[in-house]
Structure formats: C-alpha cells, structure tokens
Design an enzyme around this catalytic site. Structure first.
Site, PDB file in Angstrom:
ATOM      1  N   LEU A  23      -4.337  12.970   1.439  1.00  0.00           N
ATOM      2  CA  LEU A  23      -4.276  14.075   2.145  1.00  0.00           C
ATOM      3  C   LEU A  23      -5.172  13.953   3.550  1.00  0.00           C
ATOM      4  CD1 LEU A  23      -5.604  16.618  -0.877  1.00  0.00           C
ATOM      5  CD2 LEU A  23      -3.356  16.035  -0.252  1.00  0.00           C
ATOM      6  N   ASP A  24      -4.639  14.980   4.470  1.00  0.00           N
ATOM      7  CA  ASP A  24      -5.405  14.768   5.686  1.00  0.00           C
ATOM      8  C   ASP A  24      -7.020  15.374   5.334  1.00  0.00           C
ATOM      9  OD1 ASP A  24      -3.171  14.438   6.904  1.00  0.00           O
ATOM     10  OD2 ASP A  24      -2.670  16.311   7.491  1.00  0.00           O
ATOM     11  N   ARG A  25      -7.641  14.785   6.243  1.00  0.00           N
ATOM     12  CA  ARG A  25      -9.393  15.231   6.168  1.00  0.00           C
ATOM     13  C   ARG A  25      -9.521  16.695   5.906  1.00  0.00           C
ATOM     14  NH1 ARG A  25     -12.605  16.779  10.199  1.00  0.00           N
ATOM     15  NH2 ARG A  25     -14.961  16.423  10.046  1.00  0.00           N
ATOM     16  N   THR A  31      -7.379  18.803   5.014  1.00  0.00           N
ATOM     17  CA  THR A  31      -6.704  19.451   3.755  1.00  0.00           C
ATOM     18  C   THR A  31      -7.490  19.517   2.516  1.00  0.00           C
ATOM     19  OG1 THR A  31      -4.449  19.094   4.830  1.00  0.00           O
ATOM     20  CG2 THR A  31      -4.545  19.402   2.200  1.00  0.00           C
ATOM     21  N   ARG A  82       2.890  20.948   7.762  1.00  0.00           N
ATOM     22  CA  ARG A  82       2.395  21.795   9.112  1.00  0.00           C
ATOM     23  C   ARG A  82       3.301  21.688  10.019  1.00  0.00           C
ATOM     24  NH1 ARG A  82      -2.569  17.797  10.068  1.00  0.00           N
ATOM     25  NH2 ARG A  82      -3.286  19.161  11.935  1.00  0.00           N
TER      26      ARG A  82
END
Length: 250
Positions: free
Chosen positions: A66-68, A70, A178
């Site tokens: 996961l992105d930071r 998220t 996104r």
C-alpha cells in the site's frame, strides 16, 4: 493463534497463523524503506515482531503493498511456501481486493468500469514527479470496477459535494485507483499528485503541511482505504473505514 486484539505501534494485527499475518495499516506508515533516513516502516516493525520466527527460518514477505498514505489490509507471508502461494494467487488474479475512497463530486453513474492502460508519465513526456502515472495506449493494462456507496454534501466554504466510492481493481498497477478516479473526473480527497494540482505535492515535499495545503487538499492524506482482501471463504479479511475518515464524512 488468535491475535485479533493484539496491537503493536501504529498497526493492528487482525489475523495470524503459522503461515501468514494480516495487519490493518494506518495512514502515513511506510510499508518498505525508501530512503536511508531511519524512518519507521511496517516491514521493519514486523521483522522485530517476528524475530523468533525469522531466527527459525521464517521471513517477512509483504504480499500487497500500500502507498504510505493509504490505510487498510496488508497480507504478509511468514514462510517461503506461503509467499510463493500468495504470489501465484496474485498473478492469476485469484485475490479479490476492495478499497473505499472519498472523492470530489457526485458521479453521474452508480457503477462503472474503467479499462484504461497506465504508464509512468515520464516515459512518454515530462513530469515533475517521478512516480506519477498517467493513462496512455502504451501503458500496461489496468481495469477497475467502481460503485458509488453514498453521496454527501459537506459544509465547506464552497459547498462542494463529495462521494464515498468502492473500488475493486482487477489489475495491480501503481496508483491505479487514484489514476482511474482522476480520469473519471472524481479525484480522491487529499490526493496531492492526482488531485487539483500536482504542484501541491511538490510544495508539500518542500514545506511540509501548511494551512494553504489544508485549505486546498482538505485532508492531510489521500482518503483511500484498503477495506477487504479475499482469497477464499477461510481467508477473507476486512477493515472498516478509519475513524478519521468517518468523522470527516459527518
């Protein structure tokens, strides 16, 4: 071993067996080290937590990154065999992933599918942000199903409408949800790269969080949450929308 009530640092463990561990990651926690600055990461924290297993031949293999910013479900394999199984299941698209996002505007659709290939923007033109992705025919296939969960109106200065949307990515491209939501004209609230102006991201890197950014972005992080990960009936994990996002919706 049932560890559903067990917590460590900023993440909560919601399931654990000899083969895997599932955690609920909070926003702003890096998954993997990206810079040699000693920042806390989920990977490093799990290595400390599972030090005994690692010493006995185990490992920490994060299956879905996961992105930071998220939040939500992260599956981690603890053995080589489990890492291989999960990797093959991901490659064959037998793992169902669901996300919830708060987006700007009221979509004119109730459900929609976006089938639009994604490529790093710098590969086809210039980009101020190295990781920024864009839709282009030369890109890798990317497909996402979307459904509107609820539309609402917040008391913002301009009375801007917002919606809570469920997203199910059928492929796993960088920033896929996104990018696809921005393509639909409904960027995620708080998204510094794909939202109103990518320069807000550059400003954030330079100055950190400011009142100006708060006014334009509305949230300190993008409002994207990994709410469910399902392999089969026995391995089906979910996470409710975080309190900070629920409170923002009120």
């Amino acid at each position: 071993m049932d560890t559903r009530a067990r917590e460590r640092r900023d993440f909560k463990i919601i399931d654990e067996t000899d083969d895997h561990i599932v955690v609920d990651k909070p926003p702003l926690l890096l998954v993997h080290p990206t810079k040699p600055d000693g920042a806390i990461t989920l990977w490093a924290e799990l290595r400390q937590l599972l030090a005994f297993e690692i010493a006995s031949g185990g490992q920490v293999s994060i299956v879905n990154r996961l992105d930071r910013e998220t939040s939500g479900i992260v599956l981690v394999a603890k053995t080589t065999a489990a890492a291989r199984e999960f990797g093959l299941l991901m490659q064959s698209r037998q793992v169902t992933k669901e996300y919830h996002a708060i987006v700007r505007g009221w979509p004119q659709w109730e459900t929609t599918k976006v089938d639009a290939p994604i490529i790093r923007q710098g590969e086809i033109g210039t980009s101020k942000i190295y990781l920024k992705q864009t839709i282009h025919p030369r890109g890798a296939k990317a497909v996402t199903d979307f459904r509107v969960v609820k539309r609402f109106q917040k008391l913002t200065p301009n009375g801007e409408p917002f919606s809570l949307v469920k997203a199910q990515p059928l492929t796993g491209r960088t920033h896929q949800i996104r990018v696809h939501l921005a393509f639909l004209g409904h960027p995620i609230v708080g998204d510094k790269i794909y939202g109103l102006d990518e320069n807000l991201y550059l400003r954030f890197i330079e100055t950190g969080w400011t009142d100006e950014l708060a006014h334009k972005l509305l949230l300190k992080r993008h409002a994207l949450h990994a709410s469910r990960l399902r392999i089969d009936e026995a391995r089906d994990w979910s996470s409710p929308l975080p309190k900070e996002l629920r409170d923002w919706l009120l």
